[in-house]
Design an enzyme around this catalytic site. Structure first.
Site, PDB file in Angstrom:
ATOM      1  N   HIS A 102     -44.096 -58.948  14.381  1.00  0.00           N
ATOM      2  CA  HIS A 102     -43.942 -57.560  14.811  1.00  0.00           C
ATOM      3  C   HIS A 102     -43.335 -56.735  13.684  1.00  0.00           C
ATOM      4  O   HIS A 102     -42.566 -57.248  12.863  1.00  0.00           O
ATOM      5  CB  HIS A 102     -43.122 -57.431  16.103  1.00  0.00           C
ATOM      6  CG  HIS A 102     -41.777 -58.097  16.082  1.00  0.00           C
ATOM      7  ND1 HIS A 102     -40.638 -57.477  15.605  1.00  0.00           N
ATOM      8  CD2 HIS A 102     -41.380 -59.322  16.513  1.00  0.00           C
ATOM      9  CE1 HIS A 102     -39.603 -58.290  15.743  1.00  0.00           C
ATOM     10  NE2 HIS A 102     -40.024 -59.410  16.286  1.00  0.00           N
ATOM     11  N   HIS A 148     -31.423 -60.936  11.294  1.00  0.00           N
ATOM     12  CA  HIS A 148     -31.537 -60.239  10.024  1.00  0.00           C
ATOM     13  C   HIS A 148     -30.208 -59.718   9.516  1.00  0.00           C
ATOM     14  O   HIS A 148     -29.235 -59.618  10.261  1.00  0.00           O
ATOM     15  CB  HIS A 148     -32.557 -59.092  10.122  1.00  0.00           C
ATOM     16  CG  HIS A 148     -32.182 -57.991  11.065  1.00  0.00           C
ATOM     17  ND1 HIS A 148     -32.163 -58.139  12.431  1.00  0.00           N
ATOM     18  CD2 HIS A 148     -31.823 -56.699  10.847  1.00  0.00           C
ATOM     19  CE1 HIS A 148     -31.813 -57.019  13.012  1.00  0.00           C
ATOM     20  NE2 HIS A 148     -31.590 -56.120  12.071  1.00  0.00           N
ATOM     21  N   GLU A 191     -26.298 -50.128  11.710  1.00  0.00           N
ATOM     22  CA  GLU A 191     -26.915 -49.861  13.009  1.00  0.00           C
ATOM     23  C   GLU A 191     -25.859 -49.684  14.106  1.00  0.00           C
ATOM     24  O   GLU A 191     -25.054 -50.598  14.349  1.00  0.00           O
ATOM     25  CB  GLU A 191     -27.847 -51.014  13.394  1.00  0.00           C
ATOM     26  CG  GLU A 191     -28.918 -51.322  12.351  1.00  0.00           C
ATOM     27  CD  GLU A 191     -29.681 -52.593  12.652  1.00  0.00           C
ATOM     28  OE1 GLU A 191     -29.395 -53.231  13.696  1.00  0.00           O
ATOM     29  OE2 GLU A 191     -30.545 -52.983  11.848  1.00  0.00           O
ATOM     30  N   HIS A 243     -23.515 -53.020  14.225  1.00  0.00           N
ATOM     31  CA  HIS A 243     -23.836 -54.071  13.270  1.00  0.00           C
ATOM     32  C   HIS A 243     -23.949 -53.387  11.914  1.00  0.00           C
ATOM     33  O   HIS A 243     -24.919 -52.670  11.639  1.00  0.00           O
ATOM     34  CB  HIS A 243     -25.146 -54.771  13.646  1.00  0.00           C
ATOM     35  CG  HIS A 243     -25.143 -55.320  15.035  1.00  0.00           C
ATOM     36  ND1 HIS A 243     -26.235 -55.243  15.878  1.00  0.00           N
ATOM     37  CD2 HIS A 243     -24.180 -55.955  15.738  1.00  0.00           C
ATOM     38  CE1 HIS A 243     -25.941 -55.816  17.031  1.00  0.00           C
ATOM     39  NE2 HIS A 243     -24.699 -56.247  16.976  1.00  0.00           N
ATOM     40  N   HIS A 254     -26.900 -60.355  12.343  1.00  0.00           N
ATOM     41  CA  HIS A 254     -26.976 -60.183  13.793  1.00  0.00           C
ATOM     42  C   HIS A 254     -28.379 -60.517  14.258  1.00  0.00           C
ATOM     43  O   HIS A 254     -29.277 -60.758  13.451  1.00  0.00           O
ATOM     44  CB  HIS A 254     -26.581 -58.763  14.214  1.00  0.00           C
ATOM     45  CG  HIS A 254     -27.364 -57.673  13.542  1.00  0.00           C
ATOM     46  ND1 HIS A 254     -27.149 -57.291  12.237  1.00  0.00           N
ATOM     47  CD2 HIS A 254     -28.360 -56.876  13.998  1.00  0.00           C
ATOM     48  CE1 HIS A 254     -27.958 -56.312  11.914  1.00  0.00           C
ATOM     49  NE2 HIS A 254     -28.719 -56.053  12.960  1.00  0.00           N
TER      50      HIS A 254
END
Length: 432
Positions: free
Chosen positions: A288, A331, A337, A361, A367
């Site tokens: 994705h 990642h 974020e 994060h 995370h």
């Protein structure tokens, strides 16, 4: 008074609207005498010399110029903070918070604001402030404007009425509201207490992201952004104007309502957008794409592709990828974020992340899905799946996001957040 009857549409387009017939001058912006004895006043949220495609300004035709006001006096605000923070240690830990409570004591949109995190420098016009708004009463005869940045409101609970200089907009959960830097406004709850998130954008105004190979359609479309039509009050009663400037708060007294714009034309104005109108792009084969495919609005920085702030949503959608780990992969990211949840649940965190809650994060902090989600996603039969009852969002910035002392110490911070990854097991067996 004049009631709003309809909305103007189209992101960033030139609009014109009048609450009284003939109030809008024709042929020039600042005639010697304006209709109805109005004053012409230009409102600019970009520099005069900004390129035409990026230039934002609106001409307003109002009962009095904005300068008809009293002297500003400083006032305190305990929980609304501004970047840069001084002397605040910022750990790289993952953080998550329960929803901030809606107190019984009276609080309006301004007094109930709490800052969770900041980055950049408001005076240097880069970075953002991230806040939670809460209100159980209206602002009465008070108005507010923010000279430090434009404000993106993400309602999570309750319907609100935003009365602005350029008209009125009703906004509720599942919609967003953007108020340009410097526009005066008032927020009133309509059906009980309200709560939501605010991104105070110190940097470049929000624009729509480029679509690239996606082509001419998809993501957020210009036509779905709604602007108010002209609406005004001709009230000669005392009003209070609260201003945020260089991180400080000030008030000035007026002898009249500041919402006295009878007509306006231009492209710098408040707007709302219904998130359900976002046209999601996603995979139809395997793996994705990056979460940037869900970007609704972006505030560019001076480095192309590295946003001062991206506003990203994770809405209801189909997942059909073959032979693919469908939740967000593990990642570490150069971008930082800050996430919030408007309704339902988020697919990477099935417990502990509640509507009204938040998580952080930061840059290069690892995370990803909690242990239970990983185990479930690696064993589930991969049939087409519809993600329903969900609407999460992310404020993503190139600058490290610094939680405030309040956010680091408040009782809503989940001190055990890291434990949701404790169940991740070693599966390595040395065999292909």
């Amino acid at each position: 008074m004049n009631e709003t009857l309809s909305y103007l549409h189209g992101f960033g387009n030139e609009h014109e609207t009048e609450a009284l017939p003939g109030a809008l001058p024709q042929g020039q912006f600042s005639p010697q005498r304006c209709p109805y004895g109005l004053y012409a006043e230009q409102f600019s949220s970009t520099a005069f010399t900004a390129p035409r495609a990026a230039n934002r300004r609106s001409w307003t035709y109002r009962i009095r110029p904005s300068i008809v006001m009293g002297e500003y006096q400083p006032i305190p605000h305990e929980h609304w903070c501004t970047a840069p923070q001084q002397g605040v240690a910022v750990p790289p830990n993952v953080m998550r918070w329960d929803p901030l409570p809606l107190d019984d004591q009276p609080m309006d949109f301004v007094s109930g604001m709490v800052t969770m995190a900041v980055n950049g420098d408001a005076k240097a016009q880069h970075g953002v402030g991230i806040h939670v708004y809460r209100a159980n009463v209206g602002m009465g005869d008070s108005a507010f404007y923010n000279a430090d940045g434009e404000m993106l409101l993400v309602p999570q609970q309750g319907l609100l009425l935003a009365t602005t200089e350029l008209g009125r907009l009703q906004v509720g959960p599942g919609e967003i509201l953007v108020i340009p830097r410097g526009i005066k406004f008032r927020i009133d709850p309509l059906d009980g207490p309200i709560r939501g998130y605010v991104c105070e954008n110190y940097g470049a105004p929000f624009i729509l992201p480029e679509r690239g190979p996606v082509g001419a359609n998809g993501y957020a479309n210009d036509r779905d952004f709604q602007y108010p039509v002209a609406w005004f009050e001709d009230k000669e009663t005392p009003h209070r104007l609260i201003t945020k400037f260089c991180g400080g708060f000030h008030q000035a007294m007026l002898g009249h309502s500041p919402f006295d714009v009878v007509a306006w034309t231009g492209n710098s104005a408040p707007y709302k957008y219904e998130l359900a109108r976002f046209n999601v792009m996603n995979t139809v084969s395997f793996d994705h794409p990056d979460p940037s495919i869900f970007t609704v609005l972006t505030s560019p920085s001076d480095t192309e592709g590295w946003a001062n702030l991206d506003f990203v949503i994770f809405p209801p959608r189909w997942m059909v990828a073959e032979n693919t780990f469908r939740p967000p992969w593990y990642h570490r990211n150069i971008m930082s974020e800050f996430m919030g949840l408007i309704e339902g649940s988020y697919d990477a965190k099935e417990s502990g992340f509640e509507p009204g809650g938040m998580s952080l994060h930061n840059c290069m902090t690892p995370h990803g899905p909690e242990a239970a989600v990983f185990e479930k996603a690696t064993k589930v039969e991969l049939a087409p799946q519809r993600y329903e009852d969900t609407m999460a969002f992310m404020f993503e910035s190139r600058y490290a996001i610094e939680p405030t002392p309040y956010a680091q110490r408040c009782p809503q911070r989940q001190q055990d957040y890291l434990r949701c990854w404790d169940g991740l097991k070693k599966h390595f067996n040395g065999q292909a």
